[in-house]
Motif scaffolding. Structure first.
Motif: not given
Ligand code: SAH
Length: 242
Positions: A157-161, A237-242, A163-174
């Motif tokens: 749910y966080r994505g991988w900020p 919810e705020a910008p990702d601290p990582q 390394r963003a942005p991504f040209r493609v994102i594929v999600v394999t769980a619903a």
């Protein structure tokens, strides 16, 4: 002379027995692509070639190897599954990956879909919630030489900020609805391929244009649910601290 005559069938037998035991007969993979994937309308030659190359049996548990090329998902432990080959092919085709694209996958599972994306020339960043699955997939991908896949344990749910942005994102769980963080991490012109819904799910493609996001519905699907990380590790919810 009789010894040589005898040895030929014995060698053939040994080769067949060995290959069946490992579940890696290349003709099984050919048949999978012809009968399950091309016959159902997947046309992208690069996707078909990638599906012919990736040794799917290496991504399933030892006891399921005989079934690796069959037309259905398979259990991989922790209540999770490796998707049906056809679904992997459809998602890969919808993603329209170009060589060099940076691709995010959510739900590494066995690592199989990540390997297919890598065969398409992508630099793949893949996240898996269950640490044991993440570790096993990373080991499999490394053993098979898929150095273009970067796998880590974490909450998709966080994505991988970083390394963003991504040209493609594929999600394999619903997920029940599209996670906003993932849309945020999609490049302009990028494509998010994702199953959405609870009991009733549909596969969707979200495309980010200059002026917003358009959504295309593909067909009904059934994926395992995209789970939330533990409450002790809430998604801020705020910008990702990582
Ligand atoms: N792409 C996989 C199939 C994965 S099944 C393959 O090729 O084998 C879906 C996976 O999503 C499961 O392994 C599950 O643990 C994982 N998952 C579920 N919720 C998640 C989340 N919030 N973040 C990351 N992974 C998640």
């Amino acid at each position: 002379m009789w010894q040589r005559l005898l040895s030929v069938p014995m060698l053939v037998y040994a080769a067949l027995a060995g290959s069946a035991a490992r579940g890696d007969a290349p003709q099984e993979r050919e048949r999978m692509v012809d009968d399950q994937i091309a016959a159902r309308g997947v046309r992208d030659a690069r996707v078909l070639a990638a599906m012919r190359r990736v040794p799917r049996h290496e991504f399933v548990p030892q006891e399921a190897r005989d079934a690796a090329y069959r037309d259905h998902p398979l259990p991989i432990g922790h209540g999770q599954t490796i998707s049906q080959p056809y679904i992997v092919a459809v998602m890969s085709e919808l993603a329209r990956v170009e060589p060099g694209d940076r691709v995010l996958e959510v739900g590494t599972g066995s690592g199989y879909q990540a390997a297919v994306l890598a065969e398409l020339g992508a630099e793949v960043y893949s996240i898996e919630l269950v640490p044991e699955l993440a570790a096993r997939a990373a080991a499999t991908l490394e053993r098979l030489g898929y150095s273009a896949v970067h796998a880590r344990a974490g909450d998709g749910y966080r994505g991988w900020p970083e390394r963003a942005p991504f040209r493609v994102i594929v999600v394999t769980a619903a997920p029940p609805t599209v996670p906003p963080r993932l849309l945020d991490q999609l490049a302009v012109g990028g494509r998010l391929v994702i199953p959405v819904g609870d009991a009733l799910q549909e596969l969707q493609v979200h495309t980010r244009g200059e002026d917003g996001v358009t959504v295309e519905s593909i067909f009904p699907v059934r994926f395992v649910p995209m789970l939330r990380g533990s409450d002790a590790d809430p998604v801020p919810e705020a910008p990702d601290p990582q």
